[in-house]
Structures are given as C-alpha cells and as structure tokens.
Motif scaffolding. Structure first.
Motif, PDB file in Angstrom:
ATOM      1  N   LEU A 297       0.812  -1.219   0.000  1.00 21.38           N
ATOM      2  CA  LEU A 297       0.000   0.000   0.000  1.00 21.38           C
ATOM      3  C   LEU A 297       0.849   1.275   0.000  1.00 21.38           C
ATOM      4  O   LEU A 297       0.339   2.352  -0.294  1.00 21.38           O
ATOM      5  CB  LEU A 297      -0.916   0.030   1.227  1.00 21.38           C
ATOM      6  CG  LEU A 297      -1.907  -1.126   1.415  1.00 21.38           C
ATOM      7  CD1 LEU A 297      -2.844  -0.822   2.569  1.00 21.38           C
ATOM      8  CD2 LEU A 297      -2.692  -1.393   0.141  1.00 21.38           C
ATOM      9  N   ARG A 298       2.111   1.161   0.321  1.00 16.85           N
ATOM     10  CA  ARG A 298       2.933   2.350   0.548  1.00 16.85           C
ATOM     11  C   ARG A 298       3.091   3.255  -0.671  1.00 16.85           C
ATOM     12  O   ARG A 298       3.055   4.482  -0.529  1.00 16.85           O
ATOM     13  CB  ARG A 298       4.299   1.935   1.090  1.00 16.85           C
ATOM     14  CG  ARG A 298       4.205   1.308   2.464  1.00 16.85           C
ATOM     15  CD  ARG A 298       5.556   0.902   3.013  1.00 16.85           C
ATOM     16  NE  ARG A 298       5.383   0.146   4.250  1.00 16.85           N
ATOM     17  CZ  ARG A 298       6.369  -0.353   4.968  1.00 16.85           C
ATOM     18  NH1 ARG A 298       7.624  -0.160   4.572  1.00 16.85           N
ATOM     19  NH2 ARG A 298       6.113  -1.025   6.069  1.00 16.85           N
TER      20      ARG A 298
ATOM     21  N   VAL B  62      -6.784   5.979   5.917  1.00 18.81           N
ATOM     22  CA  VAL B  62      -7.987   5.358   6.461  1.00 18.81           C
ATOM     23  C   VAL B  62      -7.557   4.137   7.257  1.00 18.81           C
ATOM     24  O   VAL B  62      -6.777   3.307   6.766  1.00 18.81           O
ATOM     25  CB  VAL B  62      -8.961   4.933   5.338  1.00 18.81           C
ATOM     26  CG1 VAL B  62     -10.147   4.163   5.914  1.00 18.81           C
ATOM     27  CG2 VAL B  62      -9.445   6.152   4.563  1.00 18.81           C
ATOM     28  N   TRP B  63      -8.066   4.015   8.493  1.00 20.58           N
ATOM     29  CA  TRP B  63      -7.721   2.904   9.379  1.00 20.58           C
ATOM     30  C   TRP B  63      -8.964   2.066   9.668  1.00 20.58           C
ATOM     31  O   TRP B  63     -10.071   2.599   9.799  1.00 20.58           O
ATOM     32  CB  TRP B  63      -7.189   3.431  10.702  1.00 20.58           C
ATOM     33  CG  TRP B  63      -5.848   4.101  10.602  1.00 20.58           C
ATOM     34  CD1 TRP B  63      -5.562   5.278   9.973  1.00 20.58           C
ATOM     35  CD2 TRP B  63      -4.621   3.624  11.150  1.00 20.58           C
ATOM     36  NE1 TRP B  63      -4.225   5.563  10.092  1.00 20.58           N
ATOM     37  CE2 TRP B  63      -3.626   4.575  10.814  1.00 20.58           C
ATOM     38  CE3 TRP B  63      -4.259   2.502  11.902  1.00 20.58           C
ATOM     39  CZ2 TRP B  63      -2.299   4.431  11.204  1.00 20.58           C
ATOM     40  CZ3 TRP B  63      -2.937   2.355  12.294  1.00 20.58           C
ATOM     41  CH2 TRP B  63      -1.977   3.300  11.943  1.00 20.58           C
ATOM     42  N   TRP B  64      -8.734   0.766   9.770  1.00 17.00           N
ATOM     43  CA  TRP B  64      -9.805  -0.150  10.168  1.00 17.00           C
ATOM     44  C   TRP B  64      -9.210  -1.184  11.114  1.00 17.00           C
ATOM     45  O   TRP B  64      -8.329  -1.958  10.733  1.00 17.00           O
ATOM     46  CB  TRP B  64     -10.429  -0.812   8.950  1.00 17.00           C
ATOM     47  CG  TRP B  64     -11.437  -1.890   9.246  1.00 17.00           C
ATOM     48  CD1 TRP B  64     -11.365  -3.219   8.896  1.00 17.00           C
ATOM     49  CD2 TRP B  64     -12.669  -1.743   9.983  1.00 17.00           C
ATOM     50  NE1 TRP B  64     -12.464  -3.885   9.349  1.00 17.00           N
ATOM     51  CE2 TRP B  64     -13.287  -3.012  10.020  1.00 17.00           C
ATOM     52  CE3 TRP B  64     -13.306  -0.659  10.604  1.00 17.00           C
ATOM     53  CZ2 TRP B  64     -14.513  -3.228  10.662  1.00 17.00           C
ATOM     54  CZ3 TRP B  64     -14.521  -0.878  11.245  1.00 17.00           C
ATOM     55  CH2 TRP B  64     -15.118  -2.152  11.266  1.00 17.00           C
TER      56      TRP B  64
ATOM     57  N   VAL C  47      -5.759   0.941   5.771  1.00 10.70           N
ATOM     58  CA  VAL C  47      -6.400   0.190   4.692  1.00 10.70           C
ATOM     59  C   VAL C  47      -6.651   1.037   3.446  1.00 10.70           C
ATOM     60  O   VAL C  47      -7.096   0.519   2.424  1.00 10.70           O
ATOM     61  CB  VAL C  47      -7.734  -0.426   5.169  1.00 10.70           C
ATOM     62  CG1 VAL C  47      -7.485  -1.434   6.283  1.00 10.70           C
ATOM     63  CG2 VAL C  47      -8.711   0.662   5.612  1.00 10.70           C
ATOM     64  N   GLY C  48      -6.384   2.344   3.523  1.00 11.18           N
ATOM     65  CA  GLY C  48      -6.627   3.194   2.367  1.00 11.18           C
ATOM     66  C   GLY C  48      -6.295   4.635   2.654  1.00 11.18           C
ATOM     67  O   GLY C  48      -5.528   4.938   3.577  1.00 11.18           O
ATOM     68  N   ALA C  49      -6.862   5.533   1.862  1.00 10.48           N
ATOM     69  CA  ALA C  49      -6.572   6.961   1.984  1.00 10.48           C
ATOM     70  C   ALA C  49      -7.860   7.754   1.854  1.00 10.48           C
ATOM     71  O   ALA C  49      -8.872   7.268   1.334  1.00 10.48           O
ATOM     72  CB  ALA C  49      -5.579   7.396   0.910  1.00 10.48           C
TER      73      ALA C  49
ATOM     74  N   ASP D 276      -7.233  -2.167   0.867  1.00  4.74           N
ATOM     75  CA  ASP D 276      -7.063  -3.492   1.447  1.00  4.74           C
ATOM     76  C   ASP D 276      -8.378  -4.268   1.293  1.00  4.74           C
ATOM     77  O   ASP D 276      -9.403  -3.877   1.868  1.00  4.74           O
ATOM     78  CB  ASP D 276      -6.690  -3.361   2.924  1.00  4.74           C
ATOM     79  CG  ASP D 276      -6.282  -4.682   3.545  1.00  4.74           C
ATOM     80  OD1 ASP D 276      -6.808  -5.734   3.121  1.00  4.74           O
ATOM     81  OD2 ASP D 276      -5.434  -4.677   4.462  1.00  4.74           O
ATOM     82  N   PRO D 277      -8.383  -5.361   0.552  1.00  3.66           N
ATOM     83  CA  PRO D 277      -9.635  -6.099   0.325  1.00  3.66           C
ATOM     84  C   PRO D 277     -10.258  -6.644   1.603  1.00  3.66           C
ATOM     85  O   PRO D 277     -11.474  -6.855   1.664  1.00  3.66           O
ATOM     86  CB  PRO D 277      -9.218  -7.237  -0.622  1.00  3.66           C
ATOM     87  CG  PRO D 277      -7.734  -7.343  -0.480  1.00  3.66           C
ATOM     88  CD  PRO D 277      -7.240  -5.969  -0.167  1.00  3.66           C
TER      89      PRO D 277
END
Length: 401
Positions: free
Chosen positions: A319-320, A334-336, A341-343, A358-359
């Motif tokens: 993801l970096r 974005v955090w889960w 997991v994303g932006a 992140d799927p």
C-alpha cells in the motif's frame, strides 16, 4: 533488563493483534477512549507532528469525543493557555508538545541539533563572505530584545526594528543548489532549535504555515541523559513495544544513547514478529483487543502513522506507493481495526472522499464505520479547505475526483 543484542530468556511474545490493540486504546482512536481536550491527545501521543499546521488540528479532531471543539480548543491550548507548544524536536522536526515536556525534549534532543545548526549557519556565512559570529551575536541580541518588546512578531516586523535581519548572502555559490539566504530566516530557525523562540499565532487561519514568533519561556537546565530517559519512558508507554531501530529513528539519537536510556528506565524486553522489542517497566501484561470495531481518518504525517520505523504490522508494504510521497511522508490514511487500509482526501467542494485499498476491509461493517468517520470529520471541518503540505499519489487522485 536483558542485553540489547538478543532476546532475553522468557521474554513475552506480543503479537500483531495485541500491538494493534495497544495502538487503538493508547492513541485514543477507539470511540470509548477518545479525549475531552487537545492536551489529553498530545499527552497520549507524546508529540503531535507540526510540520504541516493542519496535521495538528486534524489529528486532535480525530481523537476528541466532541470534534466540534477541535479548532477553538486547540487554538486555546496553543495560543491562549499555552499548554501546548510548537517547537523543533526529534529528528529536527517541528512538533506540538505538552508544555511540561518541552524542557525534556530540549535537553534530550534539541541541544545537540542546535549546536549543529548554529555551526552550519556560521560556516555558510563565512563561505559567502558574510559578517562574522560577533556580528551575528549582536543582531541576535537586538532581534530578541525587539521580539520581547512586541510580544509576537513576524520576521518582517522584526526586520523593521533590526534592519540587519534583511541582509542576504549567496549559499553554495556555483553549485546546482545555489540559493540566497536571508539572515532572518536562518537565524530564527537556529533560535527556534535552541529553544529561545517559539512559533506563535499564524498570520491566517489554523491551516496557515506563516507564523509569528515569540520569546520562548526559559527551559530549566536538565541533564541530557536523564532527559533522554524520561522521553524514552514516555514514548514506550505510548508506543511500546518498539524495536531498537524504531527508537533510534523516532528520537534521532545515536544507538548508544538509545541503549543507555533503555537501561536507565529499566525497559522490559519482549518479542515481536521482527525480533526483540521493548516496553516500559510494568507494561508487560497482555492488553485485550477493543470490544468494538473502529475506523479512523488520520491526517498526513499523523504521529500514529509515522510512529514507528518498522510498520509492516499495521501498514502492508504493497500500500505504501499510493500513500507516501517520494520523501517518505505519509498522506491522509484510512484505518480499520488497527491497520491502514486506504486513503482519504477533501474535494474542492468540501466533500470527504476515500478509497479502501485493502480487500480485507471491503465489508459492509467497515464501509459503514469509515463513512461515519467521514461524516464526523466533515461536521467540524467544513467549510475549511485543507490541502496536505506533502501530496501523495492517492490523495491527489481522490482530491481531484
């Protein structure tokens, strides 16, 4: 404490799930752990990244129980009560610190950086044929006196009182990176690192990067080794377990200083997936996962996303490229449930938009939680428009969408 070169006998293993649980609770990201004031947020994180002024407010807002208080309460803490102070600290980076920690950061980190900065300034001036150290010292005394009279001032305002601050010299003449330096720019930077001046109110809104300067409160003299031990103890409490590489990177210290501080605080060895790590004394007991799933929208350069050098346990390497710029600065994330997991980004019309990469986080529960956080952010951020100082590929794509 066991030796720093290997894993001590019987050292407890702290797995990825527990590390994420510690992060969630101690960094005030779980709804039930959110803070009531910006001071609580800064204390929980040890320091808020301040290179991008918006990061401070966005990072606080993500962790406050009532985010509508974000701007007025953070401005109160920074400019009214001065319970939070913006200053240079670890790795020569600008941070916002609890006022009670500024002397510790100054003694543990700032003094060494300040000596290098002043030596560099004098060397550059000498190479350019600029005035000598005695001249610079005279200008410095005059500028500090003018700042004390004014209370707060911009560099341009100070130059009206001390015109020599406007003088310029050519830096690195003849080289590809040749440039013109102004005395005020370099001198105020040195004085900031030395703890003689601090940044005051911005010229514009809370997103502005143009600050006034103010005379810093005098720091009590602290022993460097004792200050380093105190800073490391606080950081381990907030961010442990951490590896020696994490500690060296975050502090900017030499490895010998890190090891000395680990011994001084009687840090405890544990093991993580990458090998030996350390927690604060008394912090070896297991930490249970939060009872509720959680999501968070954290800003670029947030201290949680940037807290460790070794990040695979919360940020997948694949993801970096989308989430970092070429200099290694993280953008909005974005955090889960303890993982990036994303932006996310803010569009020109103020809408908060995001993308999950992140799927494993593409579930109805995760989507609902992220959507709720986006609404929560929009509730206090609008109508302000925020563009991160360091743009990353996915943030730029989302913002233009």
């Amino acid at each position: 404490m066991g030796g720093t070169g290997g894993v001590g006998a019987g050292a407890r293993y702290i797995g990825v799930a527990e590390r994420r649980a510690r992060l969630a609770l101690r960094h005030r990201l779980v709804p039930g752990a959110r803070a009531s004031a910006p001071e609580e947020v800064a204390d929980a994180l040890v320091a808020l990244h301040g290179t991008d002024p918006a990061t401070v407010f966005l990072g606080v807002g993500a962790r406050l129980a009532d985010p509508v208080k974000t701007v007025p309460e953070t401005e109160r803490a920074l400019y009214g009560d001065r319970t939070l102070v913006r200053m240079h600290g670890m790795r020569h980076t600008v941070f916002v610190l609890p006022a009670g920690l500024t002397a510790v950061v100054h003694a543990s980190t700032g003094l060494a950086v300040a000596a290098r900065e002043r030596a560099s300034l004098l060397k550059d001036m000498a190479a350019a044929g600029a005035p000598d150290a005695d001249w610079l010292a005279e200008v410095e005394r005059s500028a500090l006196a003018a700042l004390a009279r004014r209370g707060q001032a911009t560099a341009a305002e100070l130059a009206r009182d001390e015109p020599r601050l406007r003088e310029q010299w050519v830096y690195a003449a003849g080289k590809s990176y040749e440039g013109v330096h102004t005395v005020s720019t370099r001198l105020l930077r040195v004085l900031g690192v030395e703890g003689k001046v601090v940044r005051g109110r911005p010229l514009g809104s809370w997103t502005s990067g143009q600050f006034r300067w103010a005379v810093a409160p005098e720091h009590p003299g602290l022993d460097t080794a004792e200050a380093q031990a105190e800073l490391l103890r606080r950081w381990l409490t907030a961010c442990g377990p951490a590896t020696e590489a994490d500690l060296k990177w975050w502090t900017g210290w030499r490895v010998t200083e890190v090891r000395r501080a680990l011994r001084a605080v009687d840090a405890r060895e544990v093991t993580v997936d990458t090998g030996t790590a350390y927690v604060a004394d008394g912090d070896v007991d297991p930490v249970a996962e939060p009872s509720e799933p959680w999501a968070a929208l954290l800003p670029g350069l947030d201290p949680t996303a940037m807290g460790w050098q070794q990040r695979d346990w919360y940020l997948a390497p694949e993801l970096r490229p989308a989430l970092f710029d070429r200099s290694g600065n993280v953008g909005p994330t974005v955090w889960w449930n303890g993982r990036v997991v994303g932006a996310w980004a803010q569009r020109p019309d103020g809408e908060i938009t995001w993308r999950v990469l992140d799927p494993r986080a593409r579930t109805r529960q995760a989507e609902a939680a992220v959507r709720a956080e986006a609404h929560r952010l929009h509730s206090w951020l609008a109508p302000t428009r925020v563009t991160p100082r360091f743009r990353t590929p996915l943030e730029k794509e989302l913002a233009s969408g």
